[in-house]
Design an enzyme around this catalytic site. Structure first.
Site, PDB file in Angstrom:
ATOM      1  N   ASP A  82      -2.833   4.160   9.018  1.00 31.20           N
ATOM      2  CA  ASP A  82      -2.049   3.019   8.520  1.00 31.20           C
ATOM      3  C   ASP A  82      -1.310   3.428   7.257  1.00 31.20           C
ATOM      4  O   ASP A  82      -1.898   3.463   6.179  1.00 31.20           O
ATOM      5  CB  ASP A  82      -2.968   1.814   8.239  1.00 31.20           C
ATOM      6  CG  ASP A  82      -2.167   0.605   7.754  1.00 31.20           C
ATOM      7  OD1 ASP A  82      -0.922   0.632   7.850  1.00 31.20           O
ATOM      8  OD2 ASP A  82      -2.795  -0.368   7.267  1.00 31.20           O
ATOM      9  N   TRP A  87      -5.691  -8.855  10.216  1.00 32.08           N
ATOM     10  CA  TRP A  87      -5.475  -8.757   8.769  1.00 32.08           C
ATOM     11  C   TRP A  87      -4.509  -9.864   8.370  1.00 32.08           C
ATOM     12  O   TRP A  87      -3.483 -10.063   9.015  1.00 32.08           O
ATOM     13  CB  TRP A  87      -4.880  -7.401   8.348  1.00 32.08           C
ATOM     14  CG  TRP A  87      -4.535  -7.443   6.887  1.00 32.08           C
ATOM     15  CD1 TRP A  87      -5.395  -7.383   5.838  1.00 32.08           C
ATOM     16  CD2 TRP A  87      -3.228  -7.669   6.318  1.00 32.08           C
ATOM     17  NE1 TRP A  87      -4.710  -7.538   4.654  1.00 32.08           N
ATOM     18  CE2 TRP A  87      -3.386  -7.715   4.912  1.00 32.08           C
ATOM     19  CE3 TRP A  87      -1.943  -7.825   6.861  1.00 32.08           C
ATOM     20  CZ2 TRP A  87      -2.312  -7.910   4.037  1.00 32.08           C
ATOM     21  CZ3 TRP A  87      -0.871  -8.027   5.992  1.00 32.08           C
ATOM     22  CH2 TRP A  87      -1.065  -8.058   4.595  1.00 32.08           C
ATOM     23  N   HIS A 118      -7.423  -0.055   0.355  1.00 37.11           N
ATOM     24  CA  HIS A 118      -7.671  -1.469   0.038  1.00 37.11           C
ATOM     25  C   HIS A 118      -8.751  -1.715  -1.002  1.00 37.11           C
ATOM     26  O   HIS A 118      -9.305  -2.810  -1.064  1.00 37.11           O
ATOM     27  CB  HIS A 118      -8.042  -2.226   1.315  1.00 37.11           C
ATOM     28  CG  HIS A 118      -6.844  -2.552   2.158  1.00 37.11           C
ATOM     29  ND1 HIS A 118      -6.874  -3.445   3.190  1.00 37.11           N
ATOM     30  CD2 HIS A 118      -5.573  -2.115   2.103  1.00 37.11           C
ATOM     31  CE1 HIS A 118      -5.684  -3.530   3.754  1.00 37.11           C
ATOM     32  NE2 HIS A 118      -4.881  -2.721   3.112  1.00 37.11           N
ATOM     33  N   GLU A 169     -10.109  -7.040   8.847  1.00 32.06           N
ATOM     34  CA  GLU A 169      -9.757  -6.066   7.796  1.00 32.06           C
ATOM     35  C   GLU A 169      -9.760  -6.706   6.408  1.00 32.06           C
ATOM     36  O   GLU A 169      -9.036  -7.659   6.141  1.00 32.06           O
ATOM     37  CB  GLU A 169      -8.364  -5.481   8.095  1.00 32.06           C
ATOM     38  CG  GLU A 169      -7.915  -4.442   7.063  1.00 32.06           C
ATOM     39  CD  GLU A 169      -6.583  -3.789   7.422  1.00 32.06           C
ATOM     40  OE1 GLU A 169      -5.958  -4.185   8.436  1.00 32.06           O
ATOM     41  OE2 GLU A 169      -6.147  -2.885   6.677  1.00 32.06           O
ATOM     42  N   HIS A 188      -8.636   2.318   8.873  1.00 30.05           N
ATOM     43  CA  HIS A 188      -7.221   2.495   8.614  1.00 30.05           C
ATOM     44  C   HIS A 188      -7.135   3.618   7.604  1.00 30.05           C
ATOM     45  O   HIS A 188      -7.261   3.398   6.403  1.00 30.05           O
ATOM     46  CB  HIS A 188      -6.588   1.213   8.066  1.00 30.05           C
ATOM     47  CG  HIS A 188      -6.148   0.272   9.140  1.00 30.05           C
ATOM     48  ND1 HIS A 188      -5.430  -0.869   8.899  1.00 30.05           N
ATOM     49  CD2 HIS A 188      -6.297   0.349  10.490  1.00 30.05           C
ATOM     50  CE1 HIS A 188      -5.172  -1.470  10.056  1.00 30.05           C
ATOM     51  NE2 HIS A 188      -5.695  -0.754  11.020  1.00 30.05           N
ATOM     52  N   ASP A 213      -9.783  -0.099   5.280  1.00 29.03           N
ATOM     53  CA  ASP A 213      -8.522   0.587   5.010  1.00 29.03           C
ATOM     54  C   ASP A 213      -8.697   1.367   3.710  1.00 29.03           C
ATOM     55  O   ASP A 213      -9.074   0.794   2.680  1.00 29.03           O
ATOM     56  CB  ASP A 213      -7.399  -0.456   4.899  1.00 29.03           C
ATOM     57  CG  ASP A 213      -6.027   0.163   4.715  1.00 29.03           C
ATOM     58  OD1 ASP A 213      -5.888   1.037   3.832  1.00 29.03           O
ATOM     59  OD2 ASP A 213      -5.088  -0.223   5.428  1.00 29.03           O
ATOM     60  N   ASP A 263       0.434   1.369  -4.513  1.00 30.83           N
ATOM     61  CA  ASP A 263       0.756   1.365  -3.088  1.00 30.83           C
ATOM     62  C   ASP A 263      -0.429   1.876  -2.288  1.00 30.83           C
ATOM     63  O   ASP A 263      -1.025   2.895  -2.630  1.00 30.83           O
ATOM     64  CB  ASP A 263       1.971   2.249  -2.807  1.00 30.83           C
ATOM     65  CG  ASP A 263       2.237   2.326  -1.313  1.00 30.83           C
ATOM     66  OD1 ASP A 263       2.507   1.265  -0.724  1.00 30.83           O
ATOM     67  OD2 ASP A 263       2.130   3.416  -0.727  1.00 30.83           O
ATOM     68  N   LYS A 317      -9.470  -6.615   2.065  1.00 32.81           N
ATOM     69  CA  LYS A 317      -8.542  -6.048   1.077  1.00 32.81           C
ATOM     70  C   LYS A 317      -8.891  -6.587  -0.304  1.00 32.81           C
ATOM     71  O   LYS A 317      -9.297  -7.737  -0.440  1.00 32.81           O
ATOM     72  CB  LYS A 317      -7.105  -6.442   1.466  1.00 32.81           C
ATOM     73  CG  LYS A 317      -6.022  -5.737   0.674  1.00 32.81           C
ATOM     74  CD  LYS A 317      -4.644  -5.942   1.332  1.00 32.81           C
ATOM     75  CE  LYS A 317      -3.563  -5.204   0.571  1.00 32.81           C
ATOM     76  NZ  LYS A 317      -2.271  -5.216   1.249  1.00 32.81           N
ATOM     77  N   ASP A 365      -0.325   2.739   0.947  1.00 32.67           N
ATOM     78  CA  ASP A 365       0.076   3.234   2.263  1.00 32.67           C
ATOM     79  C   ASP A 365       0.919   4.508   2.262  1.00 32.67           C
ATOM     80  O   ASP A 365       1.933   4.575   2.945  1.00 32.67           O
ATOM     81  CB  ASP A 365       0.850   2.131   2.999  1.00 32.67           C
ATOM     82  CG  ASP A 365       0.002   0.889   3.182  1.00 32.67           C
ATOM     83  OD1 ASP A 365      -0.933   0.941   3.976  1.00 32.67           O
ATOM     84  OD2 ASP A 365       0.266  -0.119   2.501  1.00 32.67           O
TER      85      ASP A 365
HETATM   86  C1  RNT Z   1      -2.095  -4.452   5.006  1.00 30.21           C
HETATM   87  C2  RNT Z   1      -3.056  -3.925   6.014  1.00 30.21           C
HETATM   88  C3  RNT Z   1      -2.585  -3.974   7.432  1.00 30.21           C
HETATM   89  C4  RNT Z   1      -1.138  -3.590   7.617  1.00 30.21           C
HETATM   90  C5  RNT Z   1      -0.689  -3.524   9.050  1.00 30.21           C
HETATM   91  C6  RNT Z   1       0.791  -3.451   9.175  1.00 30.21           C
HETATM   92  O1  RNT Z   1      -2.498  -4.247   3.727  1.00 30.21           O
HETATM   93  O2  RNT Z   1      -3.409  -2.621   5.678  1.00 30.21           O
HETATM   94  O3  RNT Z   1      -3.428  -3.190   8.215  1.00 30.21           O
HETATM   95  O4  RNT Z   1      -0.860  -2.378   7.002  1.00 30.21           O
HETATM   96  O5  RNT Z   1      -1.225  -4.559   9.753  1.00 30.21           O
HETATM   97 ZN    ZN Z   2      -4.600  -1.536   7.053  1.00 28.45          ZN
END
Ligand code: RNT
Ligand code: ZN
Length: 434
Positions: A335, A194, A271, A235, A295, A268, A303, A237, A305
């Site tokens: 994640d 990523w 994302h 990955e 993820h 993810d 946010d 986004k 996460d």
């Molecule tokens: C970032 C990605 C990635 C990170 C990690 C720390 O937007 O989700 O996966 O969260 O690599």
């Molecule tokens: Zn991620």
């Protein structure tokens, strides 16, 4: 009076009968659940700080790449040994045998400064020994953020050749490290790329950085490697903090890359557009890619996460994996990073929720539901799905925890609090132990 294990067993027997009436075999579901290996992300334990910098910096430091960890709950792991101890504490409260997911920035260089382009497997020797001794798998990630050469927001797609080459070299050495991890622990290591590359405001040229990224990735992956040691993932986004208008590695970019280069695609959950869900993407992309890395995360407003909770979307992700028969092709990972609560509890809550969601999905009467759907009986389908929401899956979960030697119900929190009192709360920002 019944002991608590007796009452858990009798509740299980009663619940099992209820499920049997629907044609669901609970023992079989638990066998399948026990085979699932989650990838637990190391970075929840120390706020994505890693060990390259001196310890004792504030928890909410800028880690770059648009990643922001907020909160100042005391006691983040400051050293590799603390992080390993904390992870072990978390694993002892999560049923099953799982995997630990490291970033390159968690290298142990014995106090020496080692450039990211020069990292070697020996810098992860302690992690490998630790994992193998405990029967854990390992996953890995090159770290394309939190570094002076990433400070302008570009890495593999940088217009300056020397910077691009530094990051390509980092990608290459990380793959070698991941392959050694996989060989050492005897299970393939998923190595996930990523990069934060993108722009805050509208770019004039969207195309050149993507062409550079494509070429850079081809160089990173040039060496064919043994898939029983390392599996490459990429990955995508949609946007990040500071890259709101343009992300080089977008969904379409990496979907095409993963298909044409036979890589795993990493989805993810945080994302995408706020109303877009990854549960609906799984059965589409698996027609074209060999496998997925997930993820599992929870986006809240800007946010991506937050700690994973037992939401409808988490259930939907788990249902897709089970209903589609995809558990063998999808590596489920977590994640998120939350520094406002006990970090070990964050790991345990997220991991137990993902396993609970999978269990609930494994307890569906799939044949019945498929038959109702094919018959066009959508009334019956809706009625059944709604009844399933209220079935006694908690009794099945408790029995699973009991059999897996981990605390049932909310009792895991007592262990976390105990460990906190003994260990985590003794950590101060300044002291350093190993
Ligand atoms: C970032 C990605 C990635 C990170 C990690 C720390 O937007 O989700 O996966 O969260 O690599
Ligand atoms: Zn991620």
């Amino acid at each position: 009076m019944m002991t608590s294990s007796q009452s858990i067993e009798s509740a299980y027997q009663a619940a099992k009968e209820r499920y049997a009436e629907l044609g669901v075999d609970c023992d079989q579901a638990l066998l399948r659940l026990s085979a699932v290996k989650l990838s637990l992300h190391c970075w929840q334990g120390d706020d994505v700080a890693g060990f390259e910098r001196l310890s004792g910096e504030s928890a909410s430091q800028d880690i770059g790449g648009g990643l922001a960890v907020t909160g100042n709950y005391p006691g983040r792991a400051r050293t590799p040994n603390e992080l390993r101890a904390d992870a072990e504490q978390a694993f002892s409260l999560i049923p099953g045998k799982h995997r630990f997911n490291l970033h390159a920035s968690y290298a142990e260089t014995g106090g020496e400064t080692v450039q990211r382009s020069e990292l070697r497997p020996e810098h992860f020797a302690a992690w490998m020994e630790w994992a193998r001794d405990r029967g854990l798998g390992l996953d890995f990630n090159p770290t394309f953020f939190g570094h002076p050469l990433a400070s302008d927001g570009f890495t593999l797609s940088h217009h300056q050749r020397s910077i691009r080459e530094f990051w390509i070299q980092h990608g290459i050495v990380c793959r070698e490290i991941a392959a050694e991890m996989g060989r050492f622990v005897g299970q393939p290591c998923v190595n996930n790329v990523w990069i934060p590359d993108g722009m805050k405001d509208s770019p004039f040229d969207r195309s050149a950085p993507r062409q550079r990224l494509l070429e850079a990735l081809d160089q990173v992956f040039a060496d064919p490697m043994n898939p029983s040691h390392v599996l490459d993932a990429v990955e995508c986004k949609l946007f990040g903090l500071g890259s709101e208008s343009y992300v080089v590695g977008s969904h379409e970019f990496y979907l095409g890359y993963a298909i044409t280069r036979r890589k795993l695609l990493c989805l993810d959950a945080g994302h995408f557009h706020p109303t877009e869900v990854i549960s609906d993407k799984i059965s589409s992309v698996l027609n074209y890619v060999e496998g997925l890395l997930l993820h599992v995360s929870r986006g809240v407003r800007w946010d991506s996460d937050h700690v994973v909770t037992l939401t409808d979307e988490l259930l939907a992700i788990a249902q897709e994996l089970v209903r589609g028969g995809y558990l063998g092709r999808v590596q489920p990972g977590l994640d998120f990073f939350d520094a406002s609560i006990n970090r070990i509890a964050a790991w345990v809550i997220g991991a137990r929720n993902l396993l609970k969601a999978l269990l609930i999905a494994l307890l569906e009467p799939a044949d019945t539901l498929r038959a109702l759907e094919v018959a066009g009986d959508y009334t019956g389908r809706l009625a059944m799905l709604e009844e399933l929401r209220f079935m006694p899956f908690a009794a099945i979960w408790d029995y699973h925890c009991l059999n897996s030697d981990v605390p049932t119900g909310h009792r895991w929190l007592d262990d976390v609090r105990d460990y906190e009192a003994r260990t985590v709360s003794q950590r101060t920002a300044k002291s350093r132990k190993d």
